[in-house]
Design an enzyme around this catalytic site. Structure first.
Site, PDB file in Angstrom:
ATOM      1  N   SER A   1       2.849   1.467   1.478  1.00 30.12           N
ATOM      2  CA  SER A   1       4.067   1.645   0.680  1.00 30.12           C
ATOM      3  C   SER A   1       5.273   1.616   1.590  1.00 30.12           C
ATOM      4  CB  SER A   1       4.052   2.995  -0.041  1.00 30.12           C
ATOM      5  OG  SER A   1       4.354   4.047   0.863  1.00 30.12           O
ATOM      6  N   ASP A   2       6.424   1.292   1.035  1.00 32.93           N
ATOM      7  CA  ASP A   2       7.648   1.469   1.802  1.00 32.93           C
ATOM      8  C   ASP A   2       7.872   2.981   1.976  1.00 32.93           C
ATOM      9  OD1 ASP A   2      10.011   1.021   3.145  1.00 32.93           O
ATOM     10  OD2 ASP A   2      10.674  -0.560   1.799  1.00 32.93           O
TER      11      ASP A   2
END
Ligand SMILES: *[C@@H]1O[C@H](CO)[C@@H](O)[C@H](O)[C@H]1NC(C)=O
Ligand SMILES: *[C@@H]1O[C@H](CO)[C@@H](O)[C@H](O)[C@H]1NC(C)=O
Ligand SMILES: *[C@@H]1O[C@H](CO)[C@@H](O)[C@H](O)[C@H]1NC(C)=O
Ligand SMILES: *[C@@H]1O[C@H](CO)[C@@H](O)[C@H](O)[C@H]1NC(C)=O
Ligand SMILES: *[C@@H]1O[C@H](CO)[C@@H](O)[C@H](O)[C@H]1NC(C)=O
Length: 774
Positions: A302-303
């Site tokens: 994920s960012d």
């Protein structure tokens, strides 16, 4: 990424204090203090480890991973779902920091990598948008290879990680985007070639084992992410409304190529939503497309910290446990941030997911570390074990940084007799502008500490005597020191104005509102040009394009160069081009629009295609039909080139099954299936001539304009090839065209179709008509 700063400042602070203690506490030690690398299965310190299957290098990766997962408790497993991964002492597994960055050189952004007195800097290549402008696929890979060597060297002395969250391959959809500088531009094919080339350079191991990784790259940000913060809409809350057609033929292709052609070890999902779903919680986008369809061999991350964002900011789920469960079930393996570390156990206990879902995620993470040799014991005994500080910032690596900048720089205007300047006739040079003597501005964002800088002024001084006036105290200057600048221009044999932008104008979390040169720059340029004695060379240093129509039109501005953010050796490369030591060969990887464009187009409108009903003009050279300041592919040389078609078919037929409906009725297009197209591959041979006397490189672009069905692009790049030609020299360029792959278009629901009828192929001004029929 980089919400991060807030999130990770404790980590940074901790790293710094540990580091300071290291220097301070052991300051009596004379030799340079080197930290050992982080690795698992250190059998020398714990002989018991040699009996563990996961430490056994003769076993296959999958068997080693399942051996490891079997030995872990649920709590321990959850520690491997986050970037600051936990340690398990009884198994000889140390903490590992997954987050390192290497966008255009080893970077200090991300807590996994640091510079110190042992390695004070790394080679800082041009910001990606300029490297992309070289249109040289072998350069993309060569840079990746140098970066991974420097990364391994820094890893061996405990300064860097093995997992790099680079490159950024989002399409540069709108000129205002603050992160456009990080990307390879607006074209899906160029972005695909850049992404897969750079990834190969980073990842490909000399091991001989195709599964081994030198370092692990990551293609980000998946998907349709290209708005940071514009007029009150930010990336944490933005829902990108994207048609299936635009997704298929604009936003997804670079990611698909990164996985299929580049074999990337990781994909990062973005902050934004796509059609109402956060990308990191969308099972179709992650498990469906990346994992099943493209068969990613690696992990999905994920960012930072987009799982938190989708819960706390987007309120996509009612509880944090639900957010944890939804993302893992969607196919997320690793969370940059701490959210999954905090909420996954409760999600399992609450029955929202089962332990084997967690096993699946961490297995992808472990497999990546296995391929990197992290579980093979001391890396200093391994394939890259001999690399160290001496292999960082070598002359050769720094020369490649200069070469990359030279190859990317784009000559946009050149009145006869202006460039190149001859150092024998030009005795004095006036150098003017807020970017004339900059250092850090040249390396853009996601930077590291460079080996050294050569500023434009320093680069130019090396060839001729110069006078210098900044003219503006910074790029956004509200008043300009026009008089002093005019004075030096009026007496010098030539004038170079180094203008443009920097991170105060365009950066992560900051999109632009307009396309005009900031502050009083236009005034300074115009006034100086009026009185200049000799040629006036305008240099735009920037990531995105500007509306510089005033300078394009001004006959006193005799040359214009765009130099991106040219990296640590930028000033040397600029001088190489200005004095003709290098013949410019860069071409614009993005359209430069007039200011009126942004008045008509909200940045939040994701549509690529024009809408005649409301005057929406569409985006990028593939769809936009309005006026441009400069166009995709623009770029001049000190020489001229000519193309001649030697071989190309006029007609290609695609065989259809006996009972195919299009045999009896008139179909505008047919499905593009691989098998169907097996015999629809052909060659185009071109003779390319350098018609001038000056040697130089030249990029041959092959564009196609398909028949207008399915709202297809007016023109799209299907191949390109850069060739070097000496003065009056010629070469043969061959393109291999696969009708189903290269000439197909996406229909309204995102299926690939081959349009029947006349396709126009363009190379420069040359046009060739090709008919496709059944
Ligand atoms: C190795 O295993 C033995 C027997 O289980 C145990 O007593 C010993 O503490 C272990 N050594 C280490 C370093 O963990
Ligand atoms: C490592 O694995 C191989 C292949 O499965 C096996 O033959 C060997 O005995 C193992 N080594 C150790 C030390 O367990
Ligand atoms: C140009 O920049 C360099 C590096 O920052 C600095 O050392 C030098 O003094 C500057 N030159 C002028 C003329 O200001
Ligand atoms: C630039 O020149 C073009 C073509 O001559 C003209 O149409 C346009 O109005 C000019 N723009 C400016 C800003 O001078
Ligand atoms: C492409 O880049 C490589 C690496 O720098 C260089 O050797 C080669 O000459 C370049 N190709 C052309 C045609 O300029």
């Amino acid at each position: 990424m980089l919400r991060s700063f807030k999130l990770n400042s404790p980590v940074f602070a901790m790293g710094v204090s540990v580091f300071l203690c290291f220097i301070f506490c052991f300051s009596s030690v004379r030799v340079l203090a080197q930290t050992p690398p982080v690795f698992a299965c250190d059998v020398r310190s714990n002989p018991n480890l040699s009996s563990f299957g996961f430490c056994n290098t003769t076993m296959g990766v999958n068997d080693r991973v399942s051996d490891l997962v079997k030995r872990l408790t649920l709590q321990e497993k959850i520690g491997f779902l986050v970037n600051a991964a936990g340690s398990v002492n009884r198994l000889g597994i140390p903490k590992y920091e997954w987050w390192s960055e290497a966008l255009h050189g080893v970077s200090y952004v991300g807590p996994g990598t640091h510079f110190s007195s042992v390695v004070p800097g790394a080679t800082s290549f041009p910001q990606v948008i300029l490297t992309a402008a070289s249109f040289n696929a072998s350069l993309f890979e060569a840079i990746g290879k140098v970066v991974s060597t420097e990364a391994r060297a820094m890893y061996n002395v405990g300064l860097a990680g093995l997992t790099y969250w680079s490159p950024n391959i989002n399409i540069f959809r709108d000129p205002r985007w603050g992160r456009g500088q990080e990307t390879p531009g607006e074209d899906p094919l160029l972005s695909s070639k850049y992404g897969s080339g750079y990834v190969k350079g980073l990842q490909q191991s000399d091991d001989g084992n195709p599964n081994a990784l030198k370092v692990a790259a990551c293609c980000k940000h998946y998907t349709a992410y290209d708005l940071d913060n514009w007029k009150g809409t930010d990336r944490y809350h933005f829902n990108a409304v994207v048609t299936k057609q635009d997704l298929d033929d604009t936003f997804q292709p670079p990611f698909k190529s990164c996985v299929l052609d580049g074999n990337v070890a990781s994909v990062m999902c973005s902050y934004n939503q796509v059609n109402g779903k956060p990308t990191c919680a969308d099972p179709d986008l992650l498990a469906g497309i990346i994992r099943s369809e493209w068969k990613l061999n690696g992990y999905i991350v994920s960012d930072c910290d987009s799982v938190d964002v989708l819960y706390n900011q987007q309120h996509y789920t009612k509880t944090p446990e639900e957010a944890a469960a939804k993302t893992i079930l969607a196919g997320l393996d690793l969370n940059c941030g701490s959210f999954l570390g905090q909420h996954t156990e409760a999600a399992v206990k609450g029955g929202l997911l089962v332990e084997s879902d967690v096993d699946k995620a961490i297995s992808n993470n472990f497999a990546t570390l296995m391929r990197l040799g992290f579980f093979d014991g001391d890396p200093r005994k391994g394939l890259y074990g001999k690399l160290g500080p001496k292999d960082v910032c070598t002359q050769e690596n720094q020369e490649l940084a200069r070469e990359a900048a030279r190859q990317g720089i784009v000559l946009l205007k050149n009145t006869k007799g202006s460039l190149p300047l001859s150092p024998t006739t030009i005795k004095t040079l006036a150098v003017i502008g807020p970017n004339a003597n900059v250092t850090k501005t040249m390396i853009g964002n996601y930077e590291g500490t460079p080996c050294k800088y050569t500023t434009p002024l320093q680069g130019l001084i090396a060839s001729v005597a110069t006078t210098y006036q900044p003219g503006c105290s910074n790029v956004a200057c509200s008043s300009a020191d026009v008089d002093n600048a005019k004075n030096i221009a009026a007496s010098a044999d030539a004038t170079v104005l180094v203008m443009g932008a920097d991170q105060s104008i365009e950066r992560e979390s900051l999109d632009r509102n307009d396309l005009l040169l900031p502050g009083q720059q236009p005034l300074l340029i115009t006034e100086v040009a009026k009185v200049a004695k000799g040629p006036v060379i305008l240099i735009i240093m920037s990531g995105g394009g500007f509306d510089i129509t005033f300078a394009k039109n001004d006959s006193k501005v005799t040359s214009i160069l765009w130099v991106g953010y040219p990296g640590e050796a930028g000033g040397a490369a600029i001088a190489d081009v200005i004095f003709g030591y290098y013949n410019p060969s860069g071409r614009l990887p993005m359209t430069w629009y007039p200011q009126s464009y942004v008045d008509k187009v909200p940045m939040t409108n994701m549509n690529m295609r024009p809408d005649t009903a409301n005057g929406y003009p569409g985006r990028t050279y593939r769809f936009y039909t309005g006026d441009t300041v400069y166009s995709f592919g623009d770029g001049l040389s000190y020489s001229t080139f000519n193309h001649q078609l030697v071989k190309a078919p006029k007609l290609v037929s695609i065989p259809l099954e006996e009972d195919h409906v299009c045999r009896s009725s008139d179909c505008k297009s047919i499905d593009a299936f691989e098998q169907r197209c097996q015999n629809s591959i052909f060659d185009i041979h071109m003779k390319v001539q350098n018609t001038g006397l000056i040697s130089g490189s030249h990029t041959v672009f092959l564009f196609s304009s398909p028949p207008f069905v399915h709202n297809s692009p007016q023109k799209h790049l299907i191949s390109f090839e850069k060739v070097f030609l000496s003065g009056k020299g010629e070469a043969m360029v061959r393109f291999n065209v696969d009708v189903c792959k290269d000439l197909s278009v996406s229909d309204e629901v995102g299926s690939r179709k081959v349009a029947m009828g006349e396709h126009l192929l363009h190379v420069g001004t040359l046009k060739h008509s090709l008919t496709i029929r059944i």
